[in-house]
Scaffold this motif. Structure first.
Motif, PDB file in Angstrom:
ATOM      1  N   SER A 173       4.399  14.800  -9.298  1.00 41.35           N
ATOM      2  CA  SER A 173       5.765  14.282  -9.323  1.00 41.35           C
ATOM      3  C   SER A 173       5.993  13.295  -8.184  1.00 41.35           C
ATOM      4  O   SER A 173       6.631  12.244  -8.371  1.00 41.35           O
ATOM      5  CB  SER A 173       6.759  15.442  -9.222  1.00 41.35           C
ATOM      6  N   LEU A 174       5.473  13.612  -7.004  1.00 38.50           N
ATOM      7  CA  LEU A 174       5.625  12.710  -5.861  1.00 38.50           C
ATOM      8  C   LEU A 174       4.866  11.403  -6.098  1.00 38.50           C
ATOM      9  O   LEU A 174       5.357  10.320  -5.752  1.00 38.50           O
ATOM     10  CB  LEU A 174       5.128  13.393  -4.584  1.00 38.50           C
ATOM     11  N   ILE A 175       3.686  11.492  -6.676  1.00 32.85           N
ATOM     12  CA  ILE A 175       2.917  10.278  -6.993  1.00 32.85           C
ATOM     13  C   ILE A 175       3.719   9.384  -7.929  1.00 32.85           C
ATOM     14  O   ILE A 175       3.776   8.156  -7.745  1.00 32.85           O
ATOM     15  CB  ILE A 175       1.563  10.646  -7.629  1.00 32.85           C
ATOM     16  N   GLU A 176       4.360   9.991  -8.908  1.00 35.20           N
ATOM     17  CA  GLU A 176       5.166   9.213  -9.857  1.00 35.20           C
ATOM     18  C   GLU A 176       6.376   8.591  -9.175  1.00 35.20           C
ATOM     19  O   GLU A 176       6.733   7.440  -9.441  1.00 35.20           O
ATOM     20  CB  GLU A 176       5.597  10.124 -11.007  1.00 35.20           C
ATOM     21  N   LYS A 177       7.021   9.330  -8.278  1.00 34.59           N
ATOM     22  CA  LYS A 177       8.167   8.785  -7.532  1.00 34.59           C
ATOM     23  C   LYS A 177       7.753   7.564  -6.721  1.00 34.59           C
ATOM     24  O   LYS A 177       8.490   6.578  -6.624  1.00 34.59           O
ATOM     25  CB  LYS A 177       8.733   9.835  -6.573  1.00 34.59           C
ATOM     26  N   LEU A 178       6.556   7.635  -6.126  1.00 36.04           N
ATOM     27  CA  LEU A 178       6.080   6.563  -5.253  1.00 36.04           C
ATOM     28  C   LEU A 178       5.546   5.393  -6.064  1.00 36.04           C
ATOM     29  O   LEU A 178       5.391   4.292  -5.540  1.00 36.04           O
ATOM     30  CB  LEU A 178       4.997   7.106  -4.316  1.00 36.04           C
ATOM     31  N   GLY A 179       5.236   5.642  -7.320  1.00 39.06           N
ATOM     32  CA  GLY A 179       4.691   4.588  -8.162  1.00 39.06           C
ATOM     33  C   GLY A 179       3.201   4.392  -7.989  1.00 39.06           C
ATOM     34  O   GLY A 179       2.671   3.293  -8.200  1.00 39.06           O
ATOM     35  N   GLY A 180       2.503   5.493  -7.619  1.00 33.70           N
ATOM     36  CA  GLY A 180       1.051   5.410  -7.426  1.00 33.70           C
ATOM     37  C   GLY A 180       0.639   5.896  -6.053  1.00 33.70           C
ATOM     38  O   GLY A 180       1.469   6.370  -5.260  1.00 33.70           O
ATOM     39  N   MET A 181      -0.638   5.763  -5.762  1.00 34.19           N
ATOM     40  CA  MET A 181      -1.164   6.257  -4.480  1.00 34.19           C
ATOM     41  C   MET A 181      -2.490   5.567  -4.191  1.00 34.19           C
ATOM     42  O   MET A 181      -3.378   5.536  -5.045  1.00 34.19           O
ATOM     43  CB  MET A 181      -1.351   7.776  -4.569  1.00 34.19           C
ATOM     44  N   ASP A 182      -2.607   4.993  -2.995  1.00 35.23           N
ATOM     45  CA  ASP A 182      -3.859   4.394  -2.545  1.00 35.23           C
ATOM     46  C   ASP A 182      -4.600   5.322  -1.586  1.00 35.23           C
ATOM     47  O   ASP A 182      -5.831   5.376  -1.581  1.00 35.23           O
ATOM     48  CB  ASP A 182      -3.596   3.059  -1.836  1.00 35.23           C
ATOM     49  N   LEU A 183      -3.828   6.026  -0.754  1.00 42.02           N
ATOM     50  CA  LEU A 183      -4.385   6.926   0.254  1.00 42.02           C
ATOM     51  C   LEU A 183      -3.694   8.271   0.150  1.00 42.02           C
ATOM     52  O   LEU A 183      -2.463   8.348   0.095  1.00 42.02           O
ATOM     53  CB  LEU A 183      -4.175   6.328   1.652  1.00 42.02           C
ATOM     54  N   PHE A 184      -4.502   9.324   0.115  1.00 46.14           N
ATOM     55  CA  PHE A 184      -3.973  10.684   0.121  1.00 46.14           C
ATOM     56  C   PHE A 184      -4.443  11.365   1.397  1.00 46.14           C
ATOM     57  O   PHE A 184      -5.636  11.337   1.716  1.00 46.14           O
ATOM     58  CB  PHE A 184      -4.489  11.469  -1.087  1.00 46.14           C
ATOM     59  N   LEU A 185      -3.515  11.992   2.118  1.00 46.96           N
ATOM     60  CA  LEU A 185      -3.867  12.692   3.350  1.00 46.96           C
ATOM     61  C   LEU A 185      -3.291  14.096   3.317  1.00 46.96           C
ATOM     62  O   LEU A 185      -2.076  14.290   3.233  1.00 46.96           O
ATOM     63  CB  LEU A 185      -3.330  11.948   4.576  1.00 46.96           C
ATOM     64  N   LEU A 186      -4.159  15.086   3.410  1.00 52.16           N
ATOM     65  CA  LEU A 186      -3.735  16.481   3.490  1.00 52.16           C
ATOM     66  C   LEU A 186      -3.718  16.902   4.948  1.00 52.16           C
ATOM     67  O   LEU A 186      -4.769  17.017   5.591  1.00 52.16           O
ATOM     68  CB  LEU A 186      -4.683  17.369   2.686  1.00 52.16           C
ATOM     69  N   SER A 187      -2.513  17.140   5.457  1.00 54.07           N
ATOM     70  CA  SER A 187      -2.348  17.506   6.861  1.00 54.07           C
ATOM     71  C   SER A 187      -1.868  18.939   7.029  1.00 54.07           C
ATOM     72  O   SER A 187      -1.800  19.434   8.152  1.00 54.07           O
ATOM     73  CB  SER A 187      -1.357  16.551   7.535  1.00 54.07           C
ATOM     74  N   SER A 188      -1.538  19.613   5.951  1.00 50.53           N
ATOM     75  CA  SER A 188      -1.006  20.970   6.066  1.00 50.53           C
ATOM     76  C   SER A 188      -2.122  21.972   6.338  1.00 50.53           C
ATOM     77  O   SER A 188      -3.237  21.836   5.840  1.00 50.53           O
ATOM     78  CB  SER A 188      -0.258  21.362   4.789  1.00 50.53           C
TER      79      SER A 188
ATOM     80  N   LYS B 263       0.823  -1.201   0.000  1.00 52.53           N
ATOM     81  CA  LYS B 263       0.000   0.000   0.000  1.00 52.53           C
ATOM     82  C   LYS B 263       0.865   1.263   0.000  1.00 52.53           C
ATOM     83  O   LYS B 263       1.964   1.284   0.540  1.00 52.53           O
ATOM     84  CB  LYS B 263      -0.931  -0.002   1.201  1.00 52.53           C
ATOM     85  N   LYS B 264       0.305   2.302  -0.615  1.00 49.97           N
ATOM     86  CA  LYS B 264       1.051   3.542  -0.788  1.00 49.97           C
ATOM     87  C   LYS B 264       0.222   4.725  -0.291  1.00 49.97           C
ATOM     88  O   LYS B 264      -0.936   4.879  -0.674  1.00 49.97           O
ATOM     89  CB  LYS B 264       1.402   3.738  -2.266  1.00 49.97           C
ATOM     90  N   VAL B 265       0.847   5.557   0.528  1.00 47.01           N
ATOM     91  CA  VAL B 265       0.173   6.733   1.072  1.00 47.01           C
ATOM     92  C   VAL B 265       1.020   7.970   0.810  1.00 47.01           C
ATOM     93  O   VAL B 265       2.253   7.910   0.884  1.00 47.01           O
ATOM     94  CB  VAL B 265      -0.093   6.584   2.589  1.00 47.01           C
ATOM     95  N   ILE B 266       0.359   9.061   0.499  1.00 40.69           N
ATOM     96  CA  ILE B 266       1.036  10.350   0.376  1.00 40.69           C
ATOM     97  C   ILE B 266       0.464  11.285   1.430  1.00 40.69           C
ATOM     98  O   ILE B 266      -0.759  11.417   1.559  1.00 40.69           O
ATOM     99  CB  ILE B 266       0.886  10.934  -1.034  1.00 40.69           C
ATOM    100  N   ILE B 267       1.366  11.925   2.166  1.00 40.38           N
ATOM    101  CA  ILE B 267       0.979  12.829   3.249  1.00 40.38           C
ATOM    102  C   ILE B 267       1.549  14.210   2.960  1.00 40.38           C
ATOM    103  O   ILE B 267       2.767  14.386   2.870  1.00 40.38           O
ATOM    104  CB  ILE B 267       1.487  12.317   4.611  1.00 40.38           C
ATOM    105  N   ILE B 268       0.666  15.185   2.808  1.00 41.29           N
ATOM    106  CA  ILE B 268       1.091  16.565   2.603  1.00 41.29           C
ATOM    107  C   ILE B 268       1.089  17.260   3.962  1.00 41.29           C
ATOM    108  O   ILE B 268       0.086  17.271   4.665  1.00 41.29           O
ATOM    109  CB  ILE B 268       0.138  17.310   1.647  1.00 41.29           C
ATOM    110  N   GLY B 269       2.227  17.835   4.324  1.00 39.18           N
ATOM    111  CA  GLY B 269       2.358  18.451   5.647  1.00 39.18           C
ATOM    112  C   GLY B 269       2.983  17.482   6.630  1.00 39.18           C
ATOM    113  O   GLY B 269       2.541  17.386   7.782  1.00 39.18           O
ATOM    114  N   ALA B 270       4.014  16.764   6.182  1.00 44.62           N
ATOM    115  CA  ALA B 270       4.620  15.713   7.004  1.00 44.62           C
ATOM    116  C   ALA B 270       5.931  16.142   7.644  1.00 44.62           C
ATOM    117  O   ALA B 270       6.673  15.299   8.153  1.00 44.62           O
ATOM    118  CB  ALA B 270       4.844  14.457   6.159  1.00 44.62           C
ATOM    119  N   THR B 271       6.220  17.435   7.656  1.00 39.42           N
ATOM    120  CA  THR B 271       7.501  17.878   8.202  1.00 39.42           C
ATOM    121  C   THR B 271       7.469  18.110   9.707  1.00 39.42           C
ATOM    122  O   THR B 271       8.512  18.317  10.326  1.00 39.42           O
ATOM    123  CB  THR B 271       7.971  19.177   7.506  1.00 39.42           C
ATOM    124  N   SER B 272       6.277  18.097  10.295  1.00 41.61           N
ATOM    125  CA  SER B 272       6.174  18.302  11.743  1.00 41.61           C
ATOM    126  C   SER B 272       4.779  17.912  12.213  1.00 41.61           C
ATOM    127  O   SER B 272       3.888  17.620  11.403  1.00 41.61           O
ATOM    128  CB  SER B 272       6.437  19.777  12.109  1.00 41.61           C
TER     129      SER B 272
END
Length: 244
Positions: free
Chosen positions: A67-82, A2-11
């Motif tokens: 670009s990040l989605i392509e680096k990860l090779g796809g996305m199952d879950l997207f989370l916006l935390s910013s 599974k693949k997740v992308i998290i925006i706002g993951a620096t803190s």
């Protein structure tokens, strides 16, 4: 895997959620404005983590997310935390406008990009971290309250749109209470929650694919009663916190 992308993951909450998904063995894409923080987190699990510097207030943020989605090779879950927020009883225009730039303008950039990706893919789980502040307008933080209500309504609209388009996209609107992060600028708030325990509650809600998740039980009770307060009573309540 599974693949997740998290925006706002620096803190804060976003970083803690990323750590949980890394520990669970997910492939994790992390984004934020501070490259050094992204690099440090990625170094803890270089085989699992991809990074991308994204400022959601910039016009190129959708391209950076793609670009990040392509680096990860796809996305199952997207989370916006910013997100940002400030008490602003003096109604300084730039504070209000900066809040809207991130919580409205940046929010739209990110969630519409994720929605279009999931639409093309045929499925996905789109989640955002809003706030219980969207329940009622807080006099000490007008823009923050209003932008969080905007986010609640926008996700409601996207969920309806997905059904209209017969798409297999799931949505989760996560509404935490006060969490001890840099967003609160070290002020002392009631019912304050820790970022790590909040992250655990959020991941559980995402695993269960809850449509709306108020974090935690204390705030769920509080919001229930907030919603029962008539407008004329609410407008007379001096809800503010100027303690530092």
């Amino acid at each position: 895997m599974k693949k997740v992308i998290i925006i706002g993951a620096t803190s804060g909450i976003g970083e803690e959620i990323a750590k949980i998904y890394i520990a669970q063995g997910w492939q994790v894409g992390i984004a934020g404005r501070r490259e050094e923080a992204l690099t440090a987190l990625a170094a803890t699990a270089p085989a699992q983590v991809k990074t991308q510097v994204i400022d959601v207030t910039c016009a190129d943020a959708p391209e950076q997310l793609q670009s990040l989605i392509e680096k990860l090779g796809g996305m199952d879950l997207f989370l916006l935390s910013s997100g940002i927020g400030s008490q602003n009883v003096k109604l300084e225009p730039e504070i209000e406008l900066n809040t809207a730039r991130t919580n409205v303008e940046g929010f739209i950039r990110m969630v519409t990009t994720a929605y279009r990706f999931f639409k093309e893919q045929g499925s996905g789980h789109l989640a955002v971290i809003s706030s219980v502040a969207g329940t009622k307008g807080l006099g000490s933080a007008p823009a923050y309250s209003a932008t969080k209500r905007f986010q609640n309504t926008y996700i409601d609209a996207l969920a309806q749109l997905a059904r209209m388009e017969r798409l297999s996209i799931q949505f989760t609107d996560i509404r935490p209470g006060f969490v001890a992060t840099a967003l609160l600028k070290n002020r002392k708030y009631p019912l304050l929650m820790r970022a790590d325990s909040t992250a655990q509650h959020i991941v559980k809600a995402l695993t269960n694919k809850k449509r709306v998740a108020i974090i935690d039980t204390r705030y769920a009770i509080l919001v229930f009663f907030w919603q029962l307060i008539p407008r004329w009573v609410w407008e007379r309540l001096p809800i503010r916190n100027d303690k530092s």
